[in-house]
Write a protein that holds these residues in place. Structure first.
Motif, PDB file in Angstrom:
ATOM      1  N   CYS A  88     -18.403 -23.137  31.708  1.00  0.00           N
ATOM      2  CA  CYS A  88     -17.370 -22.157  31.329  1.00  0.00           C
ATOM      3  C   CYS A  88     -17.199 -21.088  32.389  1.00  0.00           C
ATOM      4  CB  CYS A  88     -17.722 -21.522  29.979  1.00  0.00           C
ATOM      5  SG  CYS A  88     -19.067 -20.317  30.060  1.00  0.00           S
ATOM      6  N   GLY A  89     -18.240 -20.862  33.200  1.00  0.00           N
ATOM      7  CA  GLY A  89     -18.167 -19.849  34.246  1.00  0.00           C
ATOM      8  C   GLY A  89     -18.376 -18.434  33.751  1.00  0.00           C
ATOM      9  N   GLU A  90     -18.531 -18.273  32.444  1.00  0.00           N
ATOM     10  CA  GLU A  90     -18.563 -16.914  31.892  1.00  0.00           C
ATOM     11  C   GLU A  90     -19.797 -16.585  31.064  1.00  0.00           C
ATOM     12  OE1 GLU A  90     -14.923 -16.662  29.739  1.00  0.00           O
ATOM     13  OE2 GLU A  90     -13.721 -16.743  31.584  1.00  0.00           O
ATOM     14  N   CYS A  91     -20.508 -17.611  30.568  1.00  0.00           N
ATOM     15  CA  CYS A  91     -21.663 -17.323  29.712  1.00  0.00           C
ATOM     16  C   CYS A  91     -22.816 -16.793  30.580  1.00  0.00           C
ATOM     17  CB  CYS A  91     -22.093 -18.575  28.949  1.00  0.00           C
ATOM     18  SG  CYS A  91     -22.878 -19.831  29.974  1.00  0.00           S
ATOM     19  N   CYS A  94     -24.064 -19.453  33.185  1.00  0.00           N
ATOM     20  CA  CYS A  94     -23.090 -19.685  34.254  1.00  0.00           C
ATOM     21  C   CYS A  94     -23.064 -18.482  35.203  1.00  0.00           C
ATOM     22  CB  CYS A  94     -21.691 -19.914  33.670  1.00  0.00           C
ATOM     23  SG  CYS A  94     -21.449 -21.590  33.025  1.00  0.00           S
ATOM     24  N   CYS A 102     -25.138 -24.059  30.540  1.00  0.00           N
ATOM     25  CA  CYS A 102     -23.962 -23.400  29.942  1.00  0.00           C
ATOM     26  C   CYS A 102     -23.994 -23.502  28.419  1.00  0.00           C
ATOM     27  CB  CYS A 102     -22.674 -24.029  30.481  1.00  0.00           C
ATOM     28  SG  CYS A 102     -21.173 -23.352  29.728  1.00  0.00           S
ATOM     29  N   THR A 103     -23.702 -22.384  27.765  1.00  0.00           N
ATOM     30  CA  THR A 103     -23.742 -22.343  26.297  1.00  0.00           C
ATOM     31  C   THR A 103     -22.339 -22.300  25.690  1.00  0.00           C
ATOM     32  OG1 THR A 103     -24.015 -19.947  26.492  1.00  0.00           O
ATOM     33  CG2 THR A 103     -26.005 -21.236  26.132  1.00  0.00           C
TER      34      THR A 103
HETATM   35 ZN   LIG Z   1     -21.127 -21.245  30.708  1.00  0.00          ZN
END
Ligand SMILES: [Zn+2]
Ligand SMILES: [Zn+2]
Length: 361
Positions: A88-91, A94, A102-103
């Motif tokens: 996701c690039g955001e958790c 990441c 990644c969650t």
């Molecule tokens: Zn993530």
């Protein structure tokens, strides 16, 4: 469409199911090649917990046929490799350089929004790890795919989706094997051979393949093993003898069995690393003397998905393949049609292939 569905524990069949179009943030992929992995078998036999019925498959490559709203990562016609972990690039993970943790989604058999796209007689059918690509088509999260060059062979691309990334990544990313290192690998199936290739690419000077099967160890030499040790004897003693009594810098376990994990840890030298790649049963335990880690400064390291950052690493592994450094063609020992999947699983259990690949034709 036709799909391989585990209907309950220890039962699977090739059957027709219905597939909805992709929702926002999802893509429809026409599958071209799907690798047959031990983790698929682990869903069937209950080693990896899963809801049923579930479409198997988590290692594959294909062509994007349709995209849902808000998808910017890929376009129809793109060739893609699937990742069984979203990115996701955001958790938290990441953002901290560990996208393989990644969650963004729970691996509960659904898409990221908690619903399924596969149905049979109106009832939900789950998919393995957001993918379920042992089928003619798969609707998957857009954050689970990466485009690749269109000249790449789909069979090779499929292997990168799980086994090759797990094994090569265990060596070059998780463990960061360095030039001149000594390495032992317990288990010489598809993932073990990938660890061996990773160690070879990293410049290891000694790569000791350990397995019960003489045939598999001989095969391991094709991929870079410099020595072989039969697991049926006293592998720890033999690895020690091959390393002047020290043990290896990096010892890998690719089976997930308590006794081989313990042997793997014993074979790591003082200050060395034991890297655990194999997935065992949740109720199984291995034991280590309380004295040994503080006194030897050994590290026991868990390896998830070869510490992959798939958006960068899948193309990187395929570049290594293109330049000849990574032998993926040699790993595909047999191809199957979807209807031949029962034979593919029987061959997997007997360990006759380095990797079997389904061609969706
Ligand atoms: Zn993530
Ligand atoms: Zn796998």
């Amino acid at each position: 469409m036709k799909a391989v569905v585990a209907t309950e524990r220890d039962r699977f069949e090739v059957m027709n199911v219905d597939l909805d179009p992709p929702n926002a943030g999802e893509v429809l992929v026409k599958m071209v090649a799907t690798g047959v992995c031990h983790s698929d078998l682990s869903i069937i036999n209950g080693t990896i917990p899963s809801p049923f019925p579930v479409v198997l498959g988590h290692e594959g490559a294909g062509i994007v046929e349709q995209i849902g709203d808000e998808v910017t990562q890929v376009a129809p016609g793109d060739h893609v490799v699937l990742s069984f972990i979203p990115q996701c690039g955001e958790c938290y993970h990441c953002a901290h350089g560990q996208p393989f943790l990644c969650t963004a989604g729970k691996p509960d058999g659904c898409q990221l929004d908690g619903t399924t796209r596969v149905h049979r007689d109106g009832d939900a059918v789950f998919v393995m790890s957001f993918l379920g690509n042992m089928a003619e088509y798969a609707v998957v999260p857009a954050i689970c795919v990466v485009p690749i060059e269109k000249t790449i062979d789909f069979k090779a691309a499929a292997l990168v989706g799980c086994g090759v990334t797990t094994g090569v990544g265990a060596a070059i990313k998780t463990a960061a094997v360095h030039p001149g290192a000594t390495v032992a690998v317990f288990g010489c199936g598809g993932v073990g051979v990938s660890v061996i290739q990773g160690a070879r690419i990293a410049g290891a000077k000694q790569i000791i393949a350990v397995d019960l099967s003489a045939e598999k160890m001989e095969n391991a030499r094709r991929f870079g093993a410099t020595h072989t040790v039969t697991a049926g004897g006293d592998p720890v003693r033999e690895v020690m003898e091959l390393t002047a009594g020290f043990g290896v810098d990096f010892s890998f376990e690719v089976i997930g069995h308590p006794s081989t994990i313990e042997s793997c840890i014993k074979c790591a030298r003082r200050g060395g690393n034991a890297v655990l790649v194999g997935v065992g049963r949740a109720q199984e335990r291995f034991s280590v003397s309380s004295l040994i880690l503080p006194l030897t400064a050994k590290n026991i390291v868990g390896c998830m998905y070869g510490s992959v950052n798939f958006k960068a690493d899948f193309p990187m592994y395929l570049d290594l393949y293109r330049t000849g450094a990574l032998d993926l063609d040699g790993m595909v020992s047999r191809t199957y049609s979807l209807d031949e999947v029962p034979q593919a699983f029987a061959d997997l259990e007997r360990g006759v292939n380095t990797r079997g690949v389904i061609l969706h034709g």
